[in-house]
Design a protein around this motif. Sequence first.
Motif, PDB file in Angstrom:
ATOM      1  N   PHE A  39     -36.150  70.029 -12.715  1.00 38.33           N
ATOM      2  CA  PHE A  39     -36.325  71.308 -13.352  1.00 38.33           C
ATOM      3  C   PHE A  39     -35.316  72.592 -12.663  1.00 38.33           C
ATOM      4  O   PHE A  39     -34.550  72.869 -13.156  1.00 38.33           O
ATOM      5  CB  PHE A  39     -37.737  72.148 -13.681  1.00 38.33           C
ATOM      6  N   LEU A  42     -31.602  71.603 -13.142  1.00 37.51           N
ATOM      7  CA  LEU A  42     -31.098  71.520 -14.115  1.00 37.51           C
ATOM      8  C   LEU A  42     -30.006  73.066 -14.132  1.00 37.51           C
ATOM      9  O   LEU A  42     -30.542  73.824 -13.821  1.00 37.51           O
ATOM     10  CB  LEU A  42     -31.979  71.800 -15.461  1.00 37.51           C
ATOM     11  N   LYS A  43     -28.929  73.136 -14.903  1.00 35.12           N
ATOM     12  CA  LYS A  43     -28.170  73.997 -14.967  1.00 35.12           C
ATOM     13  C   LYS A  43     -28.118  75.007 -16.171  1.00 35.12           C
ATOM     14  O   LYS A  43     -28.449  74.385 -17.275  1.00 35.12           O
ATOM     15  CB  LYS A  43     -26.683  73.709 -14.754  1.00 35.12           C
ATOM     16  N   ILE A  44     -28.073  76.407 -16.118  1.00 35.24           N
ATOM     17  CA  ILE A  44     -28.243  77.081 -17.318  1.00 35.24           C
ATOM     18  C   ILE A  44     -26.639  77.222 -17.613  1.00 35.24           C
ATOM     19  O   ILE A  44     -25.671  77.624 -17.089  1.00 35.24           O
ATOM     20  CB  ILE A  44     -28.548  78.537 -16.903  1.00 35.24           C
ATOM     21  N   THR A  52     -28.129  76.761 -11.268  1.00 32.35           N
ATOM     22  CA  THR A  52     -29.140  75.921 -11.448  1.00 32.35           C
ATOM     23  C   THR A  52     -30.556  76.960 -11.838  1.00 32.35           C
ATOM     24  O   THR A  52     -30.495  78.165 -11.436  1.00 32.35           O
ATOM     25  CB  THR A  52     -29.420  75.142 -10.363  1.00 32.35           C
ATOM     26  N   MET A  53     -31.530  76.169 -12.265  1.00 29.97           N
ATOM     27  CA  MET A  53     -32.930  77.011 -12.603  1.00 29.97           C
ATOM     28  C   MET A  53     -33.233  77.763 -11.345  1.00 29.97           C
ATOM     29  O   MET A  53     -33.618  78.801 -11.607  1.00 29.97           O
ATOM     30  CB  MET A  53     -33.714  76.094 -13.238  1.00 29.97           C
ATOM     31  N   SER A  96     -34.332  79.244 -22.940  1.00 30.05           N
ATOM     32  CA  SER A  96     -33.636  78.318 -22.070  1.00 30.05           C
ATOM     33  C   SER A  96     -34.818  77.701 -21.293  1.00 30.05           C
ATOM     34  O   SER A  96     -34.713  76.337 -20.792  1.00 30.05           O
ATOM     35  CB  SER A  96     -32.672  79.271 -20.957  1.00 30.05           C
ATOM     36  N   ALA A 100     -35.396  73.567 -20.902  1.00 32.13           N
ATOM     37  CA  ALA A 100     -35.132  72.781 -19.693  1.00 32.13           C
ATOM     38  C   ALA A 100     -36.504  72.160 -19.363  1.00 32.13           C
ATOM     39  O   ALA A 100     -36.493  71.106 -18.804  1.00 32.13           O
ATOM     40  CB  ALA A 100     -34.892  73.829 -18.508  1.00 32.13           C
ATOM     41  N   THR A 104     -36.719  68.043 -19.002  1.00 32.46           N
ATOM     42  CA  THR A 104     -37.347  67.596 -17.910  1.00 32.46           C
ATOM     43  C   THR A 104     -37.980  66.644 -18.340  1.00 32.46           C
ATOM     44  O   THR A 104     -38.253  65.201 -17.724  1.00 32.46           O
ATOM     45  CB  THR A 104     -38.151  68.461 -17.286  1.00 32.46           C
ATOM     46  N   GLN A 132     -28.346  74.490 -26.451  1.00 34.71           N
ATOM     47  CA  GLN A 132     -28.780  75.007 -25.067  1.00 34.71           C
ATOM     48  C   GLN A 132     -28.982  73.746 -24.507  1.00 34.71           C
ATOM     49  O   GLN A 132     -28.977  73.377 -23.127  1.00 34.71           O
ATOM     50  CB  GLN A 132     -29.916  75.978 -25.116  1.00 34.71           C
ATOM     51  N   ILE A 136     -27.275  72.063 -21.223  1.00 34.25           N
ATOM     52  CA  ILE A 136     -27.896  71.442 -19.816  1.00 34.25           C
ATOM     53  C   ILE A 136     -27.372  70.208 -19.649  1.00 34.25           C
ATOM     54  O   ILE A 136     -27.161  69.693 -18.479  1.00 34.25           O
ATOM     55  CB  ILE A 136     -29.359  71.706 -20.092  1.00 34.25           C
TER      56      ILE A 136
END
Length: 569
Positions: A39, A42-44, A52-53, A96, A100, A104, A132, A136
């Motif tokens: 998690f 992961l990129k926004i 990344t988150m 978002s 994500a 995941t 979105q 990601i």
Amino acid sequence: MKAWNTACPDWEDRILAGRTLVPDLPLFRDEAARAVRVFNRLKIPDVIGQPTMAEAGTEWLLPIVEAIFGSYDAAAQRRMINEFFWLVPKKNSKSSGAAAIMITIMILNRRPLAEGLLIAPTKQIADIAYKQAWGIIQADAQLAKLFHGQHHIRLITHRNSGATMQIKAADTDAITGSKATYTLIDETHVFAKKPRASDIFVEIRGALAARPDGFLIQVTTQSKDPPSGVFKEELENARKVRDGEMRLPLLPILYELPQRISADGGWKDRKLWPLVNPNMGKSVDESFLVNQLLKAEENGAEALALLASQHFNVEIGMGLRANRWPGSEFWKSRVDHALVSPSEDRQAGLRAILELCEVVCVGIDGGGLDDLFGLTVLGRERATRDWLAWTHAWCHDGVLTRRKSIAARLRDFERAGELTIVNDELGDIAEIVEVVASIKDRGLLACVGVDPAGLGEFIEAMAEIGVTQEAKLLVGVPQGYGMMNAIKTAERKLANGTLRHSGSSLMNWAVGNLKIEPTATAIRATKQNAGDAKIDPVMSLFDAVVPMSLNPEPARTRSVYESRDMLMV
């Protein structure tokens, strides 16, 4: 299973201290840590620099991610918590974060050909959610190779496992959860307005029975209207689990202030805003909320209620509109608990009025096939001469299809025993006549006040029990501006506490729908919104107030010994 109790009885202390609302749970730490690692990487996609988150500062989300994935027992291939209800205000990275989480689970999923389903409330939001999720994936070179996207049907496929995630719109797509292992519903309060929403929830939960490794996540803000239908049920269940009143494999995460604090505008205190907006200072801008509050205070109560519900998760009640009936301010505080009817005995309040009162007036309003039939029994209490009101309503089953936007709400009233849904054209009239006859037989009936537009078929039905215009027991009540005195009388008596009622949610709704239109010399009552905002139940109260205001005398004098069950003949 005792260790997996998801109740959070100290939630008030937690939210006021800014702590996580996820209670202490015996998580499978390896599963939780693995999910957090994925998690956080992961990129926004729609933020400058694509952080990344982890870099975006979403630490408050991590306990939720840990609970979702850390409740999975890999040895037993079973998730110990398979439902999550997440209530958070707008702009808190809700969409978002949800996207994500679904990416995941697509990465960590162990089930071959597993199906994931993300349900958005509208096509526009579904398109945004897909963009979105796909963004990601495209922001990471490895993920871009691992997944295949079919943009025209919003479907993402894992190339190795064959697992899929499809994003559907509740307002345009056919929704079914019959085969989904993982389902996420975005904005339950909007989705719940679909006519078949309750059936879809049954399908989704039925899928979990065959897929113990699956989950259902609901991510939503508060409703813009008083909660109803499926959303009301889901929210109430989440609160009961949180408060320890119910045990379910459900984790409630409700970012809402205690009612004692949020009531009477307490939510306006800026020190409280970060407590229900966990992403404050990141995706939530405090200065934006300050400006919105200033504008809402200028625009009146309705704008304030909307702001409170969407940005601070304050549940909307009745009587919040600027042009509301003044009596609505006192309505909820004037419930007489002696008149409250349980759902299994809907006439208990009526019987209480007939026992306590010396004289009774009945008001009736409505009656079209796409309308409600409202009936109010208004009695004058023998001991105090206060007015006591009990209300019930009827509607034809066709209303549920003609007025789909309120169908779920009407079913709520039916379950509460406050509304009867009939499929016989004369079924409602027969039951109303039966109520009036029971009052007349006891010698308490002074008058039945009816909207003249609805007298038609009532004349013959009422004549059969001796309630006629000739006998001065049936009168047409002036409507429009002619109702002004009744409206004013009712609100004055509510204000001084001499009008009390049975506290039905049906009447709360009808009173909240009432709009007062002033002119230079008078006022009239009408609906806040045309079409589905019904006011017939509260208009039936005004129809009863008109004859009661004339101070009718009791039809007969009742012996003091009769009230003590000692009357002898």
